[in-house]
Design a protein around this motif. Structure first.
Motif, PDB file in Angstrom:
ATOM      1  N   ALA A 239      -0.829 -10.098  10.837  1.00 32.54           N
ATOM      2  CA  ALA A 239      -0.231  -8.913  10.229  1.00 32.54           C
ATOM      3  C   ALA A 239       0.175  -7.899  11.297  1.00 32.54           C
ATOM      4  CB  ALA A 239      -1.225  -8.284   9.249  1.00 32.54           C
ATOM      5  N   THR A 240      -0.613  -7.789  12.337  1.00 31.29           N
ATOM      6  CA  THR A 240      -0.284  -6.874  13.434  1.00 31.29           C
ATOM      7  C   THR A 240       1.013  -7.289  14.121  1.00 31.29           C
ATOM      8  OG1 THR A 240      -2.627  -6.390  13.799  1.00 31.29           O
ATOM      9  CG2 THR A 240      -1.109  -5.871  15.605  1.00 31.29           C
TER      10      THR A 240
ATOM     11  N   VAL B 243       7.154  -1.002   5.962  1.00 29.54           N
ATOM     12  CA  VAL B 243       7.479  -2.093   6.881  1.00 29.54           C
ATOM     13  C   VAL B 243       6.609  -3.319   6.631  1.00 29.54           C
ATOM     14  CG1 VAL B 243       8.441  -0.635   8.684  1.00 29.54           C
ATOM     15  CG2 VAL B 243       5.974  -1.043   8.644  1.00 29.54           C
ATOM     16  N   LEU B 244       5.433  -3.095   6.010  1.00 29.28           N
ATOM     17  CA  LEU B 244       4.528  -4.220   5.758  1.00 29.28           C
ATOM     18  C   LEU B 244       3.587  -3.877   4.606  1.00 29.28           C
ATOM     19  CD1 LEU B 244       3.473  -7.030   6.679  1.00 29.28           C
ATOM     20  CD2 LEU B 244       1.899  -5.818   8.198  1.00 29.28           C
TER      21      LEU B 244
ATOM     22  N   LYS C  93       0.843   3.704  16.738  1.00 30.78           N
ATOM     23  CA  LYS C  93       2.295   3.524  16.698  1.00 30.78           C
ATOM     24  C   LYS C  93       2.972   4.526  15.755  1.00 30.78           C
ATOM     25  CE  LYS C  93       2.464  -0.363  19.195  1.00 30.78           C
ATOM     26  NZ  LYS C  93       3.315  -0.577  20.395  1.00 30.78           N
ATOM     27  N   ARG C  94       2.189   5.499  15.281  1.00 29.63           N
ATOM     28  CA  ARG C  94       2.690   6.550  14.372  1.00 29.63           C
ATOM     29  C   ARG C  94       3.172   5.986  13.034  1.00 29.63           C
ATOM     30  NH1 ARG C  94       2.968  11.329  17.115  1.00 29.63           N
ATOM     31  NH2 ARG C  94       2.975  11.215  19.399  1.00 29.63           N
TER      32      ARG C  94
ATOM     33  N   LEU D 164       8.493  -2.670  13.705  1.00 33.03           N
ATOM     34  CA  LEU D 164       8.614  -1.408  14.438  1.00 33.03           C
ATOM     35  C   LEU D 164       9.662  -1.492  15.542  1.00 33.03           C
ATOM     36  CD1 LEU D 164       4.873  -0.290  14.713  1.00 33.03           C
ATOM     37  CD2 LEU D 164       6.619   0.507  13.108  1.00 33.03           C
ATOM     38  N   ALA D 165       9.888  -2.692  16.050  1.00 32.04           N
ATOM     39  CA  ALA D 165      10.919  -2.883  17.084  1.00 32.04           C
ATOM     40  C   ALA D 165      12.314  -2.574  16.552  1.00 32.04           C
ATOM     41  CB  ALA D 165      10.858  -4.306  17.610  1.00 32.04           C
TER      42      ALA D 165
END
Length: 218
Positions: free
Chosen positions: A57-58, A189-190, A125-126, A65-66
């Motif tokens: 998941a990470t 995002v997830l 990562k905010r 995030l990219a």
């Protein structure tokens, strides 16, 4: 005396029954065919699979995030996703009704180490953290208390199932809660959960399902 009666005092049983009344309209939670002895024998493998799942998941999160999304947010389920109810369930031979009620009423759920690492990474990562749980609104304060006690401190948002929700599937509630976040400007995002019903209904760019050999929820 049975193991169940030894593990769960009368007062707790009453609290569990009250909780059951509050969750009567909730989607059916069904025990899998895996026996208690089989679950115990496979516990180490299950824990390892959950840890591996959070690692995957990470990686999914970092890939999203990219792409530099605006207001990135991850949506997480609580039970058997962020926190484990194994101890409560094991104590009652995996009677899901009593085991889950015990952990909720007494705030005994234990955070998965992988979940805590994931949340720490996401925050670095905010990324905003949003919990959406099928637990009823009446228990929301207990769920928040348990999360904080397990080291998952605010800021995070927590959405619990409204008392007025009577649909026999959790999917419409959870998907609507995600869409409400998106409407407020979040980019999910997830979305991570242990049930397919945690993930169905859209509003998230990526989903990831963790294993749960104990029970399923519609």
């Amino acid at each position: 005396m049975s193991r169940r009666l030894t593990a769960v005092p009368a007062a707790l049983l009453l609290a569990a029954l009250l909780l059951l009344t509050a969750t009567a309209a909730l989607a059916a939670t069904t025990r899998t065919a895996t026996t208690p002895d089989q679950l115990r024998a496979g516990h180490a493998a299950y824990e390892k699979a959950v840890a591996t799942g959070w690692t995957k998941a990470t990686k999914l999160l970092d890939a999203q995030l990219a792409k530099h999304p605006k207001k990135p947010t991850v949506v997480l389920d609580i039970d058997e996703t962020t926190m484990s109810n194994w101890g409560c369930l094991d104590a009652v031979d995996f009677d899901v009704t009593i085991g889950l009620a015990t952990c909720v009423v007494q705030s005994k759920s234990v955070a998965f180490p992988g979940a805590k690492t994931f949340i720490k990474h996401a925050r670095a990562k905010r990324v905003a953290i949003a919990f959406i749980t099928g637990a009823p609104q009446a228990t929301c304060a207990l769920r928040q208390k348990n999360l904080i006690a397990q080291g998952i401190r605010k800021p995070f948002t927590l959405t619990c199932r409204p008392a007025t929700y009577t649909t026999d599937s959790i999917v419409p509630y959870k998907s609507a809660a995600r869409k409400a976040l998106v409407k407020k400007g979040a980019t999910i995002v997830l979305n991570v959960g242990d049930q397919q019903s945690d993930l169905s209904g859209g509003a998230a760019r990526k989903t990831y399902k963790l294993p749960n050999p104990i029970y399923t929820i519609n």
